[in-house]
Design a protein around this motif. Structure first.
Motif, PDB file in Angstrom:
ATOM      1  N   PHE A  66       1.969 -32.772 -36.580  1.00 40.96           N
ATOM      2  CA  PHE A  66       1.345 -31.882 -37.563  1.00 40.96           C
ATOM      3  C   PHE A  66       0.642 -30.679 -36.935  1.00 40.96           C
ATOM      4  O   PHE A  66      -0.079 -29.963 -37.620  1.00 40.96           O
ATOM      5  CB  PHE A  66       0.324 -32.663 -38.395  1.00 40.96           C
ATOM      6  N   GLY A  67       0.812 -30.450 -35.648  1.00 41.27           N
ATOM      7  CA  GLY A  67       0.123 -29.351 -34.989  1.00 41.27           C
ATOM      8  C   GLY A  67       0.390 -28.002 -35.656  1.00 41.27           C
ATOM      9  O   GLY A  67       1.548 -27.640 -35.909  1.00 41.27           O
ATOM     10  N   GLY A  68      -0.675 -27.261 -35.963  1.00 40.33           N
ATOM     11  CA  GLY A  68      -0.544 -25.947 -36.576  1.00 40.33           C
ATOM     12  C   GLY A  68      -0.325 -25.950 -38.075  1.00 40.33           C
ATOM     13  O   GLY A  68      -0.173 -24.889 -38.685  1.00 40.33           O
ATOM     14  N   HIS A  69      -0.336 -27.114 -38.705  1.00 41.56           N
ATOM     15  CA  HIS A  69      -0.082 -27.180 -40.145  1.00 41.56           C
ATOM     16  C   HIS A  69      -1.270 -26.660 -40.951  1.00 41.56           C
ATOM     17  O   HIS A  69      -2.431 -26.807 -40.560  1.00 41.56           O
ATOM     18  CB  HIS A  69       0.200 -28.623 -40.567  1.00 41.56           C
ATOM     19  N   SER A  70      -0.960 -26.069 -42.092  1.00 35.86           N
ATOM     20  CA  SER A  70      -1.955 -25.670 -43.088  1.00 35.86           C
ATOM     21  C   SER A  70      -1.582 -26.311 -44.417  1.00 35.86           C
ATOM     22  O   SER A  70      -0.608 -27.071 -44.513  1.00 35.86           O
ATOM     23  CB  SER A  70      -1.984 -24.147 -43.236  1.00 35.86           C
ATOM     24  N   LEU A  71      -2.342 -25.989 -45.456  1.00 41.95           N
ATOM     25  CA  LEU A  71      -2.076 -26.565 -46.777  1.00 41.95           C
ATOM     26  C   LEU A  71      -0.660 -26.259 -47.255  1.00 41.95           C
ATOM     27  O   LEU A  71      -0.036 -27.072 -47.933  1.00 41.95           O
ATOM     28  CB  LEU A  71      -3.098 -26.036 -47.784  1.00 41.95           C
ATOM     29  N   MET A  72      -0.115 -25.102 -46.902  1.00 41.42           N
ATOM     30  CA  MET A  72       1.179 -24.674 -47.422  1.00 41.42           C
ATOM     31  C   MET A  72       2.353 -25.038 -46.516  1.00 41.42           C
ATOM     32  O   MET A  72       3.497 -24.766 -46.865  1.00 41.42           O
ATOM     33  CB  MET A  72       1.155 -23.154 -47.650  1.00 41.42           C
ATOM     34  N   THR A  73       2.121 -25.654 -45.376  1.00 38.68           N
ATOM     35  CA  THR A  73       3.217 -26.003 -44.465  1.00 38.68           C
ATOM     36  C   THR A  73       4.047 -27.147 -45.034  1.00 38.68           C
ATOM     37  O   THR A  73       3.507 -28.201 -45.370  1.00 38.68           O
ATOM     38  CB  THR A  73       2.666 -26.419 -43.094  1.00 38.68           C
ATOM     39  N   PRO A  74       5.361 -26.984 -45.163  1.00 34.46           N
ATOM     40  CA  PRO A  74       6.195 -28.085 -45.672  1.00 34.46           C
ATOM     41  C   PRO A  74       6.177 -29.284 -44.727  1.00 34.46           C
ATOM     42  O   PRO A  74       5.947 -29.140 -43.524  1.00 34.46           O
ATOM     43  CB  PRO A  74       7.597 -27.458 -45.741  1.00 34.46           C
ATOM     44  N   TRP A  75       6.449 -30.458 -45.284  1.00 34.39           N
ATOM     45  CA  TRP A  75       6.553 -31.691 -44.507  1.00 34.39           C
ATOM     46  C   TRP A  75       7.998 -32.141 -44.410  1.00 34.39           C
ATOM     47  O   TRP A  75       8.765 -32.026 -45.380  1.00 34.39           O
ATOM     48  CB  TRP A  75       5.764 -32.819 -45.174  1.00 34.39           C
ATOM     49  N   ASN A  76       8.358 -32.740 -43.274  1.00 35.81           N
ATOM     50  CA  ASN A  76       9.610 -33.479 -43.240  1.00 35.81           C
ATOM     51  C   ASN A  76       9.366 -34.875 -43.806  1.00 35.81           C
ATOM     52  O   ASN A  76       8.234 -35.238 -44.147  1.00 35.81           O
ATOM     53  CB  ASN A  76      10.203 -33.516 -41.821  1.00 35.81           C
ATOM     54  N   VAL A  77      10.392 -35.666 -43.891  1.00 34.43           N
ATOM     55  CA  VAL A  77      10.267 -36.943 -44.596  1.00 34.43           C
ATOM     56  C   VAL A  77       9.335 -37.907 -43.871  1.00 34.43           C
ATOM     57  O   VAL A  77       8.585 -38.668 -44.511  1.00 34.43           O
ATOM     58  CB  VAL A  77      11.658 -37.573 -44.849  1.00 34.43           C
ATOM     59  N   TYR A 119     -13.851 -36.344 -47.272  1.00 30.71           N
ATOM     60  CA  TYR A 119     -13.186 -36.284 -45.972  1.00 30.71           C
ATOM     61  C   TYR A 119     -12.622 -34.881 -45.773  1.00 30.71           C
ATOM     62  O   TYR A 119     -12.563 -34.070 -46.700  1.00 30.71           O
ATOM     63  CB  TYR A 119     -12.047 -37.310 -45.885  1.00 30.71           C
ATOM     64  N   SER A 120     -12.219 -34.610 -44.557  1.00 25.59           N
ATOM     65  CA  SER A 120     -11.513 -33.383 -44.219  1.00 25.59           C
ATOM     66  C   SER A 120     -10.105 -33.775 -43.805  1.00 25.59           C
ATOM     67  O   SER A 120      -9.930 -34.604 -42.918  1.00 25.59           O
ATOM     68  CB  SER A 120     -12.237 -32.657 -43.075  1.00 25.59           C
ATOM     69  N   VAL A 121      -9.103 -33.207 -44.450  1.00 23.85           N
ATOM     70  CA  VAL A 121      -7.721 -33.626 -44.182  1.00 23.85           C
ATOM     71  C   VAL A 121      -7.224 -32.896 -42.934  1.00 23.85           C
ATOM     72  O   VAL A 121      -6.735 -31.769 -42.998  1.00 23.85           O
ATOM     73  CB  VAL A 121      -6.812 -33.356 -45.395  1.00 23.85           C
ATOM     74  N   ASP A 122      -7.330 -33.552 -41.798  1.00 19.08           N
ATOM     75  CA  ASP A 122      -7.041 -32.914 -40.514  1.00 19.08           C
ATOM     76  C   ASP A 122      -5.604 -32.425 -40.404  1.00 19.08           C
ATOM     77  O   ASP A 122      -5.347 -31.360 -39.829  1.00 19.08           O
ATOM     78  CB  ASP A 122      -7.335 -33.881 -39.373  1.00 19.08           C
ATOM     79  N   ILE A 123      -4.657 -33.165 -40.951  1.00 16.79           N
ATOM     80  CA  ILE A 123      -3.252 -32.810 -40.745  1.00 16.79           C
ATOM     81  C   ILE A 123      -2.810 -31.612 -41.582  1.00 16.79           C
ATOM     82  O   ILE A 123      -1.688 -31.130 -41.399  1.00 16.79           O
ATOM     83  CB  ILE A 123      -2.318 -34.017 -41.016  1.00 16.79           C
ATOM     84  N   ILE A 124      -3.651 -31.113 -42.480  1.00 13.43           N
ATOM     85  CA  ILE A 124      -3.332 -29.866 -43.189  1.00 13.43           C
ATOM     86  C   ILE A 124      -4.361 -28.786 -42.867  1.00 13.43           C
ATOM     87  O   ILE A 124      -4.621 -27.900 -43.673  1.00 13.43           O
ATOM     88  CB  ILE A 124      -3.187 -30.070 -44.708  1.00 13.43           C
ATOM     89  N   GLY A 125      -4.968 -28.880 -41.694  1.00 13.87           N
ATOM     90  CA  GLY A 125      -5.848 -27.830 -41.237  1.00 13.87           C
ATOM     91  C   GLY A 125      -7.309 -28.019 -41.545  1.00 13.87           C
ATOM     92  O   GLY A 125      -8.103 -27.087 -41.426  1.00 13.87           O
ATOM     93  N   GLY A 126      -7.694 -29.234 -41.970  1.00 17.69           N
ATOM     94  CA  GLY A 126      -9.107 -29.525 -42.153  1.00 17.69           C
ATOM     95  C   GLY A 126      -9.675 -29.179 -43.511  1.00 17.69           C
ATOM     96  O   GLY A 126     -10.843 -28.826 -43.619  1.00 17.69           O
ATOM     97  N   SER A 127      -8.885 -29.269 -44.557  1.00 18.96           N
ATOM     98  CA  SER A 127      -9.349 -28.967 -45.904  1.00 18.96           C
ATOM     99  C   SER A 127     -10.376 -30.008 -46.371  1.00 18.96           C
ATOM    100  O   SER A 127     -10.081 -31.191 -46.454  1.00 18.96           O
ATOM    101  CB  SER A 127      -8.157 -28.959 -46.872  1.00 18.96           C
ATOM    102  N   ALA A 128     -11.611 -29.568 -46.669  1.00 11.05           N
ATOM    103  CA  ALA A 128     -12.672 -30.483 -47.114  1.00 11.05           C
ATOM    104  C   ALA A 128     -12.429 -30.891 -48.558  1.00 11.05           C
ATOM    105  O   ALA A 128     -12.217 -30.047 -49.435  1.00 11.05           O
ATOM    106  CB  ALA A 128     -14.027 -29.817 -46.970  1.00 11.05           C
ATOM    107  N   SER A 129     -12.488 -32.196 -48.820  1.00 14.26           N
ATOM    108  CA  SER A 129     -12.112 -32.728 -50.125  1.00 14.26           C
ATOM    109  C   SER A 129     -13.114 -33.755 -50.623  1.00 14.26           C
ATOM    110  O   SER A 129     -13.726 -34.475 -49.824  1.00 14.26           O
ATOM    111  CB  SER A 129     -10.727 -33.378 -50.049  1.00 14.26           C
ATOM    112  N   ALA A 130     -13.256 -33.835 -51.938  1.00 13.09           N
ATOM    113  CA  ALA A 130     -14.044 -34.870 -52.602  1.00 13.09           C
ATOM    114  C   ALA A 130     -13.111 -35.641 -53.523  1.00 13.09           C
ATOM    115  O   ALA A 130     -12.505 -35.063 -54.433  1.00 13.09           O
ATOM    116  CB  ALA A 130     -15.194 -34.260 -53.398  1.00 13.09           C
ATOM    117  N   ASN A 131     -13.001 -36.939 -53.287  1.00 16.64           N
ATOM    118  CA  ASN A 131     -12.092 -37.818 -54.016  1.00 16.64           C
ATOM    119  C   ASN A 131     -12.936 -38.660 -54.976  1.00 16.64           C
ATOM    120  O   ASN A 131     -13.695 -39.532 -54.552  1.00 16.64           O
ATOM    121  CB  ASN A 131     -11.360 -38.687 -52.988  1.00 16.64           C
ATOM    122  N   TYR A 132     -12.812 -38.378 -56.280  1.00 16.09           N
ATOM    123  CA  TYR A 132     -13.617 -39.068 -57.294  1.00 16.09           C
ATOM    124  C   TYR A 132     -12.856 -40.270 -57.839  1.00 16.09           C
ATOM    125  O   TYR A 132     -11.672 -40.173 -58.189  1.00 16.09           O
ATOM    126  CB  TYR A 132     -13.971 -38.106 -58.428  1.00 16.09           C
TER     127      TYR A 132
END
Length: 238
Positions: A96-107, A181-194
């Motif tokens: 996942f190096g260099g990934h952001s929120l918009m980076t596509p994923w492989n399977v 949490y911060s989603v590290d594999i998409i560039g550290g997006s801070a999130s609140a999961n209710y």
């Protein structure tokens, strides 16, 4: 040491009952983030089987009938119903190096995120009592007219999850209400999961609805749109 984890575990069914469980099977649907990654509706109606005591999650049907998406910590794979490997990858986390929120994923990246996320959700708060986790009770948090106690947690390196540092918020009954949490594999997006709609299955209490929002620097959710929405329709324990 804080008594908060003990209270939360008791409120969710108790440590004794949890230790008796060998497997969790949930019928669920999840939408949101996956369409940004090139996989819209991949989890719209699936069954997931989770091992409560080690990192293992298996989604079926996965992409097509007869296939299973398998997450096992360091390994991800697509297998058939009889266990034959269609494709697999080791150390998927390193891809996942260099990934952001918009980076596509492989399977395999899709399986990795989807696997560790649901495993974390279905084993909380019990996993926090297992070896390697470091816990500290933080300052109480006031939201929606309630005061929630907050547990700050450092995950061990061998457990795959969103980030090493996470926070769990519990109400006065001890039920989980929010998970940050911060989603590290998409560039550290801070999130609140209710977490809402807590229901009891086989003696264990699970939140059956989750909505995830991005957060502002002052820790408040941006409620204009959910990043992820998860509905769990049924859970069976073995």
């Amino acid at each position: 040491m804080s008594d908060l984890l003990d209270k939360a575990i008791e409120a969710h069914g108790g440590w004794g009952r949890w230790q008796e469980i060998e497997g969790i099977t949930a019928d669920m649907s999840a939408v949101g983030l996956w369409h940004l990654k090139g996989w819209p509706d991949v989890l719209k109606a699936v069954k997931v089987e989770v091992d409560p005591h080690r990192q293992h999650a298996a989604y079926s049907p996965f992409l097509k009938a007869g296939q299973i998406g398998l997450f096992e910590g360091n390994r991800t794979a697509i297998v058939t119903g009889d266990g034959a490997v269609v494709e697999e990858q080791q150390d998927t986390a390193q891809s996942f190096g260099g990934h952001s929120l918009m980076t596509p994923w492989n399977v395999q990246q899709l399986i990795y995120f989807t696997g560790y996320a649901i495993w974390t959700y279905l084993t909380t708060p019990f996993l926090l009592r297992t070896p390697g986790f470091r816990l500290e009770e933080g300052e109480p948090w006031e939201e929606s007219g309630e005061v929630w106690r907050r547990l700050k947690v450092e995950f061990p390196e061998n457990i795959r999850s969103h980030s090493r540092q996470q926070s769990f918020y519990f109400d006065d009954r001890g039920l989980l209400r929010r998970h940050d949490y911060s989603v590290d594999i998409i560039g550290g997006s801070a999130s609140a999961n209710y977490t809402t709609e807590h229901k009891t299955f086989g003696g264990i209490v699970f939140p059956t609805q989750r909505c995830v929002y991005r957060t502002t620097p002052d820790n408040h959710p941006i409620l204009d749109r959910a990043v992820v929405a998860i509905d769990i329709h049924k859970i069976d324990l073995t």
